[in-house]
Design an enzyme around this catalytic site. Sequence first.
Site, mmCIF file in Angstrom:
data_model
loop_
_atom_site.group_PDB
_atom_site.id
_atom_site.type_symbol
_atom_site.label_atom_id
_atom_site.label_comp_id
_atom_site.label_asym_id
_atom_site.label_seq_id
_atom_site.Cartn_x
_atom_site.Cartn_y
_atom_site.Cartn_z
ATOM 1 N N SER A 141 0.847 -1.194 0.000
ATOM 2 C CA SER A 141 0.000 0.000 0.000
ATOM 3 C C SER A 141 0.875 1.234 0.000
ATOM 4 C CB SER A 141 -0.882 0.005 1.251
ATOM 5 O OG SER A 141 -1.542 1.241 1.380
ATOM 6 N N TYR A 155 -1.421 -0.639 10.073
ATOM 7 C CA TYR A 155 -1.517 -1.026 8.664
ATOM 8 C C TYR A 155 -0.267 -0.620 7.870
ATOM 9 C CZ TYR A 155 -3.640 -1.207 3.938
ATOM 10 O OH TYR A 155 -3.921 -1.460 2.624
HETATM 11 N N1 LIG Z 1 -8.619 -0.337 -1.803
HETATM 12 C C1 LIG Z 1 -7.617 0.474 -1.512
HETATM 13 O O1 LIG Z 1 -7.773 1.702 -1.480
HETATM 14 C C2 LIG Z 1 -6.252 -0.099 -1.225
HETATM 15 C C3 LIG Z 1 -5.189 0.789 -1.150
HETATM 16 C C4 LIG Z 1 -3.918 0.288 -0.895
HETATM 17 C C5 LIG Z 1 -3.729 -1.065 -0.727
HETATM 18 N N2 LIG Z 1 -4.799 -1.910 -0.785
HETATM 19 C C6 LIG Z 1 -4.528 -3.331 -0.591
HETATM 20 O O2 LIG Z 1 -4.964 -4.035 -1.732
HETATM 21 C C7 LIG Z 1 -5.422 -5.337 -1.361
HETATM 22 C C8 LIG Z 1 -6.828 -5.548 -1.854
HETATM 23 O O3 LIG Z 1 -7.642 -4.517 -1.327
HETATM 24 P P1 LIG Z 1 -9.175 -4.371 -1.752
HETATM 25 O O4 LIG Z 1 -9.557 -2.986 -1.377
HETATM 26 O O5 LIG Z 1 -9.383 -4.841 -3.131
HETATM 27 O O6 LIG Z 1 -9.859 -5.374 -0.703
HETATM 28 P P2 LIG Z 1 -11.380 -5.845 -0.607
HETATM 29 O O7 LIG Z 1 -12.222 -5.094 -1.607
HETATM 30 O O8 LIG Z 1 -11.758 -5.743 0.820
HETATM 31 O O9 LIG Z 1 -11.309 -7.367 -1.067
HETATM 32 C C9 LIG Z 1 -10.573 -8.245 -0.322
HETATM 33 C C10 LIG Z 1 -10.608 -9.620 -0.968
HETATM 34 O O10 LIG Z 1 -9.810 -10.482 -0.164
HETATM 35 C C11 LIG Z 1 -10.628 -11.534 0.392
HETATM 36 N N3 LIG Z 1 -10.128 -11.794 1.724
HETATM 37 C C12 LIG Z 1 -10.075 -10.964 2.791
HETATM 38 N N4 LIG Z 1 -9.510 -11.588 3.834
HETATM 39 C C13 LIG Z 1 -9.173 -12.844 3.421
HETATM 40 C C14 LIG Z 1 -8.558 -13.955 4.027
HETATM 41 N N5 LIG Z 1 -8.159 -13.934 5.301
HETATM 42 N N6 LIG Z 1 -8.355 -15.063 3.278
HETATM 43 C C15 LIG Z 1 -8.759 -15.125 1.980
HETATM 44 N N7 LIG Z 1 -9.368 -14.103 1.360
HETATM 45 C C16 LIG Z 1 -9.569 -12.974 2.076
HETATM 46 C C17 LIG Z 1 -12.047 -10.988 0.312
HETATM 47 O O11 LIG Z 1 -13.010 -12.038 0.278
HETATM 48 P P3 LIG Z 1 -13.637 -12.646 1.647
HETATM 49 O O12 LIG Z 1 -13.972 -11.458 2.512
HETATM 50 O O13 LIG Z 1 -14.831 -13.428 1.198
HETATM 51 O O14 LIG Z 1 -12.587 -13.506 2.244
HETATM 52 C C18 LIG Z 1 -11.982 -10.239 -1.008
HETATM 53 O O15 LIG Z 1 -12.064 -11.130 -2.094
HETATM 54 C C19 LIG Z 1 -5.262 -5.409 0.156
HETATM 55 O O16 LIG Z 1 -4.032 -6.003 0.476
HETATM 56 C C20 LIG Z 1 -5.264 -3.952 0.573
HETATM 57 O O17 LIG Z 1 -4.593 -3.763 1.796
HETATM 58 C C21 LIG Z 1 -6.051 -1.465 -1.031
#
Ligand SMILES: NC(=O)c1ccc[n+]([C@@H]2O[C@H](COP(=O)([O-])OP(=O)(O)OC[C@H]3O[C@@H](n4cnc5c(N)ncnc54)[C@H](OP(=O)(O)O)[C@@H]3O)[C@@H](O)[C@H]2O)c1
Length: 259
Positions: A141, A155
């Site tokens: 991130s 985080y």
């Molecule tokens: N969105 C942002 O602004 C942002 C910015 C910087 C970095 N990131 C990083 O990018 C990555 C993805 O973020 P996102 O925003 O796309 O997340 P998200 O929309 O919350 O989606 C998370 C995905 O991971 C799965 N998941 C969560 N916990 C899990 C576990 N313990 N085991 C297996 N699957 C799991 C969820 O499905 P289930 O809940 O069904 O398990 C879902 O498919 C993360 O590492 C996040 O920290 C995001």
Amino acid sequence: MELGLRGKTAVVTGGSRGIGFETARAFLQEGANVAICGRDTIALDEAREKLSPLGNVLAIKADATSRVDMERFALKTAQHFGGLYCWVNNVGASIKRAGEQYTPEEIRKTVAVCFESAVYGCQSAFKYMKDTGGAIVNVSSLAARCGTAGRSTLYGPLKAAVRELAVMFAAEYAAYNIRVNTVLPGFTMTPTVERTISSEELAYNEEGTLLRRMAKPEEIAWPIVFLCSNKASYITATSLEVSGGRSVVLNPGFSYGED
Ligand SMILES: NC(=O)c1ccc[n+]([C@@H]2O[C@H](COP(=O)([O-])OP(=O)(O)OC[C@H]3O[C@@H](n4cnc5c(N)ncnc54)[C@H](OP(=O)(O)O)[C@@H]3O)[C@@H](O)[C@H]2O)c1
């Protein structure tokens, strides 16, 4: 540009929505076979239905914070597709807490979902890549460089650890022709973020970003897929920030005539 991933197998942890889902879609558009995991089987089924018209998709219920689950996920993927070549450690999450507020249980959960998941991912991938080579990408991130004080305090440091983890695994796996890199997304309009972010927070983030908008999930997905591809064959142990130019100058409004 053809990325050379046709017929190769790519694993995306947490692929049922958000950045992981778009990464799976991008791999499929490049002709790769894709395996995704998540904890919610209904969400996984829905994701598989949406992705299947694009190519070969395997969706398996597995918790990325469990080493047993990750090993089983890797094994099933390798058996189903006959090996695996790319692995994306996408799972990660934050909770809104100031540093002093975290309970021991919340600390354990945050470490597990942000850090342990990436360790188990690298370990599980290695077993199937060590004879063939491959590419791993950790999703970190922008917070690894520039976190938010007073909120989700753990985080950023953990996402920095995920980036450093990629450097260590890159060093240990280099002789096996396995590259390990990190992508640092900025604020990205995933369904989770859309549901939780206020319009004030959105405006604040956009004003601090040179490109003046949040990322679309696919704008994070394609850099991940590129780093997994042979077009990135000389890139390892590095990190790529994909933040639209967030928090890089003191006057981000300059180009918009605001300074
Ligand atoms: N969105 C942002 O602004 C942002 C910015 C910087 C970095 N990131 C990083 O990018 C990555 C993805 O973020 P996102 O925003 O796309 O997340 P998200 O929309 O919350 O989606 C998370 C995905 O991971 C799965 N998941 C969560 N916990 C899990 C576990 N313990 N085991 C297996 N699957 C799991 C969820 O499905 P289930 O809940 O069904 O398990 C879902 O498919 C993360 O590492 C996040 O920290 C995001």
